[in-house]
Scaffold this active site. Structure first.
Site, PDB file in Angstrom:
ATOM      1  N   ASP A  31     -43.704  -6.083   9.356  1.00  0.00           N
ATOM      2  CA  ASP A  31     -42.662  -7.022   8.919  1.00  0.00           C
ATOM      3  C   ASP A  31     -41.520  -7.198   9.906  1.00  0.00           C
ATOM      4  O   ASP A  31     -40.635  -8.024   9.680  1.00  0.00           O
ATOM      5  CB  ASP A  31     -42.083  -6.560   7.572  1.00  0.00           C
ATOM      6  CG  ASP A  31     -43.044  -6.872   6.443  1.00  0.00           C
ATOM      7  OD1 ASP A  31     -43.590  -5.932   5.843  1.00  0.00           O
ATOM      8  OD2 ASP A  31     -43.295  -8.073   6.214  1.00  0.00           O
ATOM      9  N   HIS A  45     -43.586   3.354   7.406  1.00  0.00           N
ATOM     10  CA  HIS A  45     -44.833   2.964   6.737  1.00  0.00           C
ATOM     11  C   HIS A  45     -45.424   4.195   6.063  1.00  0.00           C
ATOM     12  O   HIS A  45     -45.298   5.304   6.560  1.00  0.00           O
ATOM     13  CB  HIS A  45     -45.855   2.399   7.737  1.00  0.00           C
ATOM     14  CG  HIS A  45     -46.918   1.591   7.072  1.00  0.00           C
ATOM     15  ND1 HIS A  45     -48.027   2.171   6.493  1.00  0.00           N
ATOM     16  CD2 HIS A  45     -47.024   0.267   6.850  1.00  0.00           C
ATOM     17  CE1 HIS A  45     -48.782   1.221   5.967  1.00  0.00           C
ATOM     18  NE2 HIS A  45     -48.197   0.057   6.163  1.00  0.00           N
TER      19      HIS A  45
HETATM   20  C1  SDX Z   1     -45.831  -3.416   4.130  1.00  0.00           C
HETATM   21  O1  SDX Z   1     -49.042  -0.229   2.293  1.00  0.00           O
HETATM   22  C2  SDX Z   1     -49.203  -1.117   3.154  1.00  0.00           C
HETATM   23  O2  SDX Z   1     -50.151  -1.098   3.922  1.00  0.00           O
HETATM   24  C3  SDX Z   1     -48.160  -2.187   3.163  1.00  0.00           C
HETATM   25  C4  SDX Z   1     -48.285  -3.196   4.306  1.00  0.00           C
HETATM   26  C5  SDX Z   1     -49.460  -4.088   4.128  1.00  0.00           C
HETATM   27  O3  SDX Z   1     -49.960  -4.618   5.130  1.00  0.00           O
HETATM   28  O4  SDX Z   1     -49.836  -4.338   2.959  1.00  0.00           O
HETATM   29  O5  SDX Z   1     -48.404  -2.509   5.521  1.00  0.00           O
HETATM   30  C6  SDX Z   1     -47.089  -4.137   4.354  1.00  0.00           C
HETATM   31  O6  SDX Z   1     -45.461  -3.236   3.004  1.00  0.00           O
HETATM   32  C7  SDX Z   1     -45.070  -2.903   5.294  1.00  0.00           C
HETATM   33  C8  SDX Z   1     -43.779  -2.156   4.866  1.00  0.00           C
HETATM   34  C9  SDX Z   1     -42.690  -3.201   4.598  1.00  0.00           C
HETATM   35  N1  SDX Z   1     -41.535  -2.546   3.968  1.00  0.00           N
HETATM   36  C10 SDX Z   1     -40.428  -2.254   4.668  1.00  0.00           C
HETATM   37  O7  SDX Z   1     -40.286  -2.471   5.874  1.00  0.00           O
HETATM   38  C11 SDX Z   1     -39.331  -1.643   3.823  1.00  0.00           C
HETATM   39  C12 SDX Z   1     -38.687  -0.486   4.588  1.00  0.00           C
HETATM   40  N2  SDX Z   1     -39.668   0.577   4.682  1.00  0.00           N
HETATM   41  C13 SDX Z   1     -39.549   1.639   3.737  1.00  0.00           C
HETATM   42  O8  SDX Z   1     -39.011   1.365   2.496  1.00  0.00           O
HETATM   43  C14 SDX Z   1     -40.651   2.667   3.780  1.00  0.00           C
HETATM   44  O9  SDX Z   1     -40.875   2.976   5.095  1.00  0.00           O
HETATM   45  C15 SDX Z   1     -41.951   2.341   3.106  1.00  0.00           C
HETATM   46  C16 SDX Z   1     -41.747   1.936   1.691  1.00  0.00           C
HETATM   47  C17 SDX Z   1     -42.666   1.270   3.851  1.00  0.00           C
HETATM   48  C18 SDX Z   1     -42.806   3.606   3.140  1.00  0.00           C
HETATM   49  O10 SDX Z   1     -42.063   4.556   2.523  1.00  0.00           O
HETATM   50  P1  SDX Z   1     -42.657   6.008   2.109  1.00  0.00           P
HETATM   51  O11 SDX Z   1     -43.905   6.320   2.834  1.00  0.00           O
HETATM   52  O12 SDX Z   1     -42.663   6.073   0.636  1.00  0.00           O
HETATM   53  O13 SDX Z   1     -41.565   6.953   2.767  1.00  0.00           O
HETATM   54  P2  SDX Z   1     -40.290   7.400   2.014  1.00  0.00           P
HETATM   55  O14 SDX Z   1     -39.710   6.252   1.238  1.00  0.00           O
HETATM   56  O15 SDX Z   1     -40.612   8.658   1.286  1.00  0.00           O
HETATM   57  O16 SDX Z   1     -39.302   7.726   3.223  1.00  0.00           O
HETATM   58  C19 SDX Z   1     -39.418   8.941   3.957  1.00  0.00           C
HETATM   59  C20 SDX Z   1     -38.071   9.137   4.647  1.00  0.00           C
HETATM   60  C21 SDX Z   1     -36.911   8.967   3.685  1.00  0.00           C
HETATM   61  O17 SDX Z   1     -35.833   9.733   4.213  1.00  0.00           O
HETATM   62  P3  SDX Z   1     -35.259  10.924   3.301  1.00  0.00           P
HETATM   63  O18 SDX Z   1     -34.791  10.258   2.011  1.00  0.00           O
HETATM   64  O19 SDX Z   1     -36.420  11.855   3.092  1.00  0.00           O
HETATM   65  O20 SDX Z   1     -34.134  11.469   4.144  1.00  0.00           O
HETATM   66  O21 SDX Z   1     -37.885   8.122   5.637  1.00  0.00           O
HETATM   67  C22 SDX Z   1     -36.775   7.322   5.264  1.00  0.00           C
HETATM   68  C23 SDX Z   1     -36.529   7.531   3.806  1.00  0.00           C
HETATM   69  O22 SDX Z   1     -35.184   7.283   3.480  1.00  0.00           O
HETATM   70  N3  SDX Z   1     -37.156   5.937   5.505  1.00  0.00           N
HETATM   71  C24 SDX Z   1     -36.328   5.015   5.970  1.00  0.00           C
HETATM   72  C25 SDX Z   1     -37.094   3.856   6.073  1.00  0.00           C
HETATM   73  N4  SDX Z   1     -38.347   4.111   5.673  1.00  0.00           N
HETATM   74  C26 SDX Z   1     -38.373   5.397   5.306  1.00  0.00           C
HETATM   75  N5  SDX Z   1     -35.020   5.073   6.300  1.00  0.00           N
HETATM   76  C27 SDX Z   1     -34.483   3.919   6.751  1.00  0.00           C
HETATM   77  N6  SDX Z   1     -35.152   2.762   6.889  1.00  0.00           N
HETATM   78  C28 SDX Z   1     -36.457   2.700   6.567  1.00  0.00           C
HETATM   79  N7  SDX Z   1     -37.115   1.545   6.712  1.00  0.00           N
END
Ligand code: SDX
Length: 376
Positions: A312, A261
């Site tokens: 989620d 998140h």
């Molecule tokens: C919601 O904003 C909100 O409040 C949204 C929400 C709401 O109520 O409205 O809370 C609802 O959207 C919940 C999130 C649902 N989405 C997912 O579950 C999709 C998977 N999650 C990710 O894509 C990610 O965690 C985000 C998009 C939610 C947040 O991403 P960030 O803060 O932009 O973090 P990032 O993409 O920069 O990741 C940081 C690191 C990365 O590793 P490196 O590339 O630096 O090595 O963490 C890794 C990412 O690859 N990472 C994950 C991951 N989430 C982050 N790796 C594997 N699986 C994941 N789910």
């Protein structure tokens, strides 16, 4: 021409505005709506009461809540022109596209409700009451179920389940979906809410702002994750196979949906409540298959990536056990979040400031225009 200011990609940690609606404590993992902890609201409130709280800034009296319930029941029906449009949509259309298109169409046939200003709370109530009807009408047609009948005696949560499934849901099922609606109602400046506020900040109308929000929530990095969690679970035959499946995905640098998140640095408090409901509904339906798989997946993702579950992760297991098809999960998220979207739109109208950030230009330097005849 370049700008010296530092770019915050994705506006990460940028404080864009002041709001009185929602507070997220990402470090402690707490979520507060207008001062009330969502754990208290999930345990003791209803979606109608939470919608009232988000719109009016305080909890309703018993009379005010009863009045809102009556208002919702009276706002569930759709204009015939809009049901005609709904009935022309392909049965295999993406339900989020159906939702977005129908809200847009509603604006054409009920312009009186689409007011742009603090008085547009009527439009907020209208859309909140009508989204279950839009989803139910579309799904019943593609599933060959009978048309929705008016059911003014049903609460919002019970009506949502009736509209979608044509079922008489059990009190526990209604309680489960009501809690899910409460937990999804608002979340500060998430992408779809921010999209709604950007739209409202130009003094565009409420229905346009909600249309922007629905289009934004459709994205799998935001709303669509709960559907993809179930696709992952369909690949895992048993909890002892979770590690191999998850590690294979991570090895391909795939994201595991339902984890991570932008704001929470510990467990999303909504995931904590939904995990408990996934177990409760699983026990009542005598089917803990999804719950057991999710617990196993959690262990692997924490071990491999140090990531916590977000809202989620468990919602889809609950909806599946309630008999709701996967492609309606994100629309249900929208049916709840429309209360938060519209609360933020009302707040934007109340304290209007056109939302318009700047970009750091990194394009080509200035150059002379060359007539086409001289170009090589
Ligand atoms: C919601 O904003 C909100 O409040 C949204 C929400 C709401 O109520 O409205 O809370 C609802 O959207 C919940 C999130 C649902 N989405 C997912 O579950 C999709 C998977 N999650 C990710 O894509 C990610 O965690 C985000 C998009 C939610 C947040 O991403 P960030 O803060 O932009 O973090 P990032 O993409 O920069 O990741 C940081 C690191 C990365 O590793 P490196 O590339 O630096 O090595 O963490 C890794 C990412 O690859 N990472 C994950 C991951 N989430 C982050 N790796 C594997 N699986 C994941 N789910």
């Amino acid at each position: 021409m370049g700008s010296e200011s530092v770019v915050q990609r994705g506006l990460q940690d940028v404080v864009a505005l002041e709001s009185r609606i929602c507070f997220i404590d990402g470090k402690q993992g707490r979520l507060i709506y207008r001062g009330y902890d969502i754990r208290d609201l999930a345990a003791q409130s209803t979606f109608e009461e939470v919608a009232y709280l988000l719109w009016y800034g305080r909890l309703p009296t018993a009379a005010e809540l009863a009045s809102l319930r009556t208002t919702f029941a009276g706002l569930r029906a759709l204009p015939p022109q809009v049901t005609e449009i709904l009935d022309r949509m392909p049965k295999d259309a993406n339900p989020m596209d159906v939702l977005r298109t129908t809200v847009s169409a509603l604006a054409i046939f009920e312009p009186g409700e689409t007011k742009s200003g603090p008085s547009s709370i009527g439009g907020a109530q209208r859309l909140t009451a009508a989204l279950p009807t839009i989803l139910g009408h579309f799904h019943r047609r593609r599933a060959g179920l009978p048309a929705i009948r008016p059911r003014p005696e049903l609460s919002h949560a019970a009506y949502l389940l009736y509209a979608l499934l044509n079922a008489e849901p059990s009190p526990l099922d209604v309680n489960a979906i009501d809690v899910a609606l409460i937990l999804h109602a608002d979340h500060e400046l998430n992408a779809s809410t921010f999209a709604a506020r950007v739209t409202a900040s130009t003094l565009s109308d409420l229905y346009s702002a909600v249309t922007s929000a629905i289009g934004t929530l459709k994205g799998p990095l935001h709303g669509g994750a709960n559907e993809r969690v179930m696709e992952l679970l369909d690949e895992i035959p048993s909890p002892d196979r979770a590690e191999a499946v998850v590690q294979a995905r991570l090895a391909k640098h795939e994201r595991i949906m339902g984890f991570g998140h932008r704001v929470y640095r510990v467990e999303d408090p909504r995931a904590t409540v939904l995990r408990e409901w996934s177990r409760k509904i699983g026990e009542e339906k005598k089917d803990l298959h999804y719950y057991d798989l999710l617990r196993a997946v959690e262990l692997v993702v924490m071990k491999e990536k140090g990531l916590y579950p977000n809202v989620d992760l468990y919602s889809g297991s609950i909806y599946t056990l309630l008999g709701i098809p996967h492609d309606l999960f994100t629309p249900i998220f929208a049916a709840s979040r429309v209360s938060g979207w519209t609360a933020h739109v009302l707040e934007e109208y109340d304290d209007l400031r056109l939302i318009r950030p700047t970009a750091a230009y990194v394009g080509p330097p200035e150059q002379r225009y060359v007539p086409i005849a001289e170009r090589k």
